[in-house]
Each structure stands twice: as structure tokens, then as C-alpha cells.
Design a protein around this motif. Sequence first.
Motif, PDB file in Angstrom:
ATOM      1  N   THR A 120       0.823  -1.215   0.000  1.00 13.36           N
ATOM      2  CA  THR A 120       0.000   0.000   0.000  1.00 13.36           C
ATOM      3  C   THR A 120       0.854   1.262   0.000  1.00 13.36           C
ATOM      4  N   ARG A 121       2.145   1.114   0.212  1.00 16.84           N
ATOM      5  CA  ARG A 121       3.021   2.268   0.430  1.00 16.84           C
ATOM      6  C   ARG A 121       3.002   3.264  -0.730  1.00 16.84           C
ATOM      7  N   LEU A 122       3.122   2.788  -1.972  1.00 19.21           N
ATOM      8  CA  LEU A 122       3.171   3.711  -3.108  1.00 19.21           C
ATOM      9  C   LEU A 122       1.861   4.481  -3.238  1.00 19.21           C
ATOM     10  N   LEU A 123       0.743   3.798  -3.052  1.00 21.11           N
ATOM     11  CA  LEU A 123      -0.556   4.481  -3.121  1.00 21.11           C
ATOM     12  C   LEU A 123      -0.628   5.605  -2.093  1.00 21.11           C
ATOM     13  N   VAL A 124      -0.218   5.335  -0.866  1.00 17.86           N
ATOM     14  CA  VAL A 124      -0.278   6.349   0.192  1.00 17.86           C
ATOM     15  C   VAL A 124       0.656   7.513  -0.144  1.00 17.86           C
ATOM     16  N   GLU A 125       1.830   7.222  -0.680  1.00 19.94           N
ATOM     17  CA  GLU A 125       2.757   8.294  -1.049  1.00 19.94           C
ATOM     18  C   GLU A 125       2.177   9.165  -2.165  1.00 19.94           C
TER      19      GLU A 125
END
Length: 361
Positions: free
Chosen positions: A208-213
Motif C-alpha cells: 500500500t506504500r506507493l498508493l499512500v505516497e
Amino acid sequence: MSGLFDPIRIGHIDLAHRIVMAPLTRNRAGPRQVPTDLAVTYYEQRSNPETGAALIITEATQISPQGQGYLDTPGIYSAEQVAAWKKVTDAVHVHHGKIVVQLWHVGRISHTSLQPNGEAPLAPSAIQANTKTFTAKGFEPVSAPRALALEELPGIVEQYRVAARHAIEAGFDGVEIHAANGYLLDQFLRDKTNHRTDAYGGSIENRTRLLVEVVQAVVDEVGAERTGIRISPVTPANDISDSDPQALFNHVAEQLGRFNLLYVHVIEGATGGPRDNIPLDYAALRQRVNAPWMVNNGYDLPLAKSVLSQHGADLIAFGRPFISNPDLKSRLHDGVPLAEPDKDTFYGGGAKGYTDYPPFD
């Protein structure tokens, strides 16, 4: 109890009713990916809230040359594209309409003929999708992608940030981050397509990290009140899936809930197909996001009224009905028949099947 024709305020936008025009790829932007004057007419025809959409979400619009996956789809990364979109937003606003642009990176759903210098498409992992895309030769199998290097990911985030800035410069009322239907951000979310072993793969939190960034970057650039997002938890579109979509999207919703977004746009079930293909507790997602909840996929008037009356959504997005019914709101309100679209003109072409559908007489 809210009805389909009741007003609502989302973010900084006052909407006359709850009918939204969903994104519809029409492949008419030409080789430089620039919206044409025909596109101005197309969106203007559907922009009057008294007869058409309270809110228009544009066709998916790529944030970079590498983000393109289909022939003749528009971008929002060049000055020429921004200027062309400004004609669209100006025409929509003349009728007091509201419009946001959908920001798109297709990831692996592309073909080398559509990529700069014929290079391989980009993806979280080098896994080719079992699907086709629309090229100069018609529908062809997508090309094998290459995995994005860790050091390339900040550049992807920056492309979303710049595209959001360009959207406001072009006069849009906001943006919708496309994180659905098996495109790049969705590919990072799913364990079928993300086999990375770094900080962007493995656990749900990492995937999920890229989406949140990306969401953080866009919110920082244009504000949460101008930032929407689209997700599709259980669609199989573009060869996408996950072993535990409920757990994954519960976490996605929790992360989105930190931002107080303009809206969250959810495709229920299989995109353009069955609404019950895989069981999912959408209410569990909704209670986590703290944002207006927009639903999509196969809605007609009775279903829309039922869902709104049961507080199952705040907004209803209609896709294909808007192709052949620029006055969809009036038709739904007055109970008149809907015109059927010409499917042969969905992708590519000119005015036929695009701007020649008349309002109901």
C-alpha cells in the motif's frame, strides 16, 4: 434520507444532485495525446447539472508518456495538453458544471508501440498480464513489462504531483487518482502482481506504500478537498486479483481515512460485469474512509434510489448511459427511455457515436 436528485456538498464543491458521470475512455485524443475541440463539445453536452451530470470525471488521463497504455488517450503532462483541457473546463463551467480529471498510469497494461522509444512498460514486478490493449493495429496482447527499480519510485510519485498541479492550472475542480482496474497503483496493491521484496512489496502495509505516497503528494499539492480516488477491490479487470481483498482494502481504506478526501469512488464487483463476483463487505471500507462514498457498476434508477435510501452511498456514478444520453439526469428524473449507444464507436473515431446523440425530444 437522501435522494438521487438532492444536492450535496463534497470537499469545496457544491453539487446540484447525486448523479456523476464516470470516466469513459473514448480514444479520440490523437497522436500527441491532446484533447480536441470535439472533446470540448462532448463534455459540454453533459455538463449542465439541470439536465446532465452534477459532476463529470474525465476519461483516464495519463500523467506521463510512460503512463500511456491505449491508442489516442489524452495526457496532462505537457503545456499543449494543459491548454487543451482548459478549453474543456471553461466550457463545462459556462453551464455551472463541475469537472475533475482522472490521473492515470497504466503500468504493465501497455504495448511497446505506445511507449517512448518502444521500451517495455513499467510494473511493480516483471509479470506480463493476460489481457489486450488498443493499439494502431487494433486490440493486441500487452507487452511484457519490466520491474520498476526502487530509485524510480519517487519519480512516479512526482509525476502524480505535477499532473495534479497541471489539473488545477487547467481549471479542473479537482482530481481523481486512478487506483483501480489493474493499472499501476492497483498492481502494487495486489499480491498477484507485486512480488517485490523491498519496502514496496510483501506485506499489505508495504504494498500500500506507493498508493499512500501518491495520495499524500497530491493532497500536499492541491489539497484534500480537491483529491478523490478510485478503487476496485474485487474486479478481475486486466488480470488483477489478490488472495485476501477484504484485508487489503480494509487497510487501504484506513490509510485513505487519514486524508479527508473529496470522495472515494468504488467499483462494486467486476468492472462492467457481475456485481457479486467475489463477496466483500463494502460497508467495512466505507466506515474507515471518512469521505463521501461514490459507487459504480451497473447502476440503474431503481438500484440507485435503493442504495441511497439505505444510506449505502452518497453519490452514484453512471458510465455507459452517459455515452448516448447527454441529458441523463433529465431522462432519469422524468422517467423517459434511455437511448442505446453504438458500441462500434466506443473506441476511436470522430463525432459519430461521440457528440451526435441528441437530448430527448
